[in-house]
Design an enzyme around this catalytic site. Structure first.
Site, short mmCIF file in Angstrom:
data_model
loop_
_atom_site.label_atom_id
_atom_site.label_comp_id
_atom_site.label_asym_id
_atom_site.label_seq_id
_atom_site.Cartn_x
_atom_site.Cartn_y
_atom_site.Cartn_z
CB SER A 52 16.29 -27.32 -50.37
OG SER A 52 14.92 -27.59 -50.17
N1 SAM Z 1 13.29 -30.85 -47.05
C1 SAM Z 1 13.50 -31.60 -48.25
C2 SAM Z 1 14.88 -32.15 -48.38
O1 SAM Z 1 15.72 -31.90 -47.51
O2 SAM Z 1 15.11 -32.88 -49.35
C3 SAM Z 1 13.14 -30.83 -49.49
C4 SAM Z 1 11.71 -30.76 -49.65
S1 SAM Z 1 11.04 -30.43 -51.24
C5 SAM Z 1 11.67 -28.85 -51.63
C6 SAM Z 1 9.35 -30.15 -50.68
C7 SAM Z 1 8.65 -31.38 -50.18
O3 SAM Z 1 7.42 -30.99 -49.60
C8 SAM Z 1 8.32 -32.36 -51.28
O4 SAM Z 1 8.86 -33.62 -50.99
C9 SAM Z 1 6.78 -32.39 -51.28
O5 SAM Z 1 6.23 -33.64 -51.63
C10 SAM Z 1 6.48 -32.01 -49.85
N2 SAM Z 1 5.15 -31.49 -49.61
C11 SAM Z 1 4.42 -30.62 -50.36
N3 SAM Z 1 3.24 -30.37 -49.78
C12 SAM Z 1 3.21 -31.09 -48.62
C13 SAM Z 1 2.28 -31.24 -47.57
N4 SAM Z 1 1.09 -30.62 -47.55
N5 SAM Z 1 2.59 -32.06 -46.54
C14 SAM Z 1 3.78 -32.71 -46.51
N6 SAM Z 1 4.71 -32.60 -47.48
C15 SAM Z 1 4.44 -31.80 -48.51
#
Ligand code: SAM
Length: 214
Positions: A52
């Site tokens: 992000s």
């Molecule tokens: N917090 C992260 C960082 O600091 O890099 C950024 C996260 S990215 C914007 C969103 C993440 O949510 C992705 O890695 C995606 O695979 C994960 N994601 C999406 N749906 C999910 C779910 N149901 N359970 C767990 N992770 C999920």
């Protein structure tokens, strides 16, 4: 990055700014993109996911009002950067990611930094992590179509949930709070997150190649 791009845009919580000054963001980014690590923008980390934008990390962290004593759940480990920030500001962080490879890479970086209060989980975080509940704070770092009730159920008394809610392409960043009378919530800012894919999120799209690191 912190003084010029984060503090100037209204992140005033000193411990949050301090944590963001101390955690080296470039370590969470693929080597070929590291020259952009301290620009205020999201960057790709593979699997069509992103680390992000730092300002949004600061804003979401500030919205949780952490005092150092909390057990926190992060949904969407991604690169692990947000989890590393939370680990400076809370007693314990549980972070869950649906892609095992992203979780493993994040664990390696966080352990390499000597951070010991983060536990990594792989699975569908849209349902929360009931076995470790309640949490004083829950942070969802992917966009949900609506607020999953199971996440609200896993908040402690006066617990806070920060979550982007809305459409696949754009959401409103909301803060929910458990009160003695129920829940109160407010919308804080428009945001654009990758989708929360899971039982209480969006359905996985047909053409998604789950195994491809972009
Ligand atoms: N917090 C992260 C960082 O600091 O890099 C950024 C996260 S990215 C914007 C969103 C993440 O949510 C992705 O890695 C995606 O695979 C994960 N994601 C999406 N749906 C999910 C779910 N149901 N359970 C767990 N992770 C999920």
């Amino acid at each position: 990055m912190v003084s010029e791009q984060i503090a100037r845009r209204g992140i005033v919580d000193e411990p949050v700014l301090q944590a963001m000054s101390e955690v080296p963001r470039h370590l969470f980014i693929p080597p070929e993109l590291r020259q952009a690590a301290y620009q205020d923008r999201p960057l790709p980390i593979g699997y069509r996911q992103t680390i992000s934008q730092p300002y949004i990390v600061g804003l979401m962290t500030q919205m949780l009002h952490l005092n150092g004593s909390e057990s926190v759940l992060e949904i969407g480990t991604g690169s692990g950067y947000q989890a590393a920030i939370l680990a400076q500001l809370a007693a314990k962080v549980h972070t869950i990611e649906r892609y095992a490879a992203l979780s493993a890479a994040a664990r390696q970086v966080i352990q390499g930094l000597g951070i010991r209060n983060v536990s990594f989980h792989v699975g569908d975080g849209s349902l929360g992590l009931a076995e470790y509940a309640p949490f004083e704070a829950i942070l969802v770092t992917a966009g949900a179509p609506s607020v999953p009730k199971m996440l609200l159920d896993q908040l402690s008394e006066r617990g806070r949930l920060v979550i982007p809610v809305g459409k696949w392409t754009g959401q409103s960043l909301e803060r929910w709070r458990r009160t003695p009378a129920g829940f109160e919530h407010e919308a804080v800012a428009p945001v654009a997150f990758v989708p929360l894919v899971g039982k209480a999120g969006w359905e996985s799209v047909d053409d998604e190649n789950e195994n491809a690191p972009d």
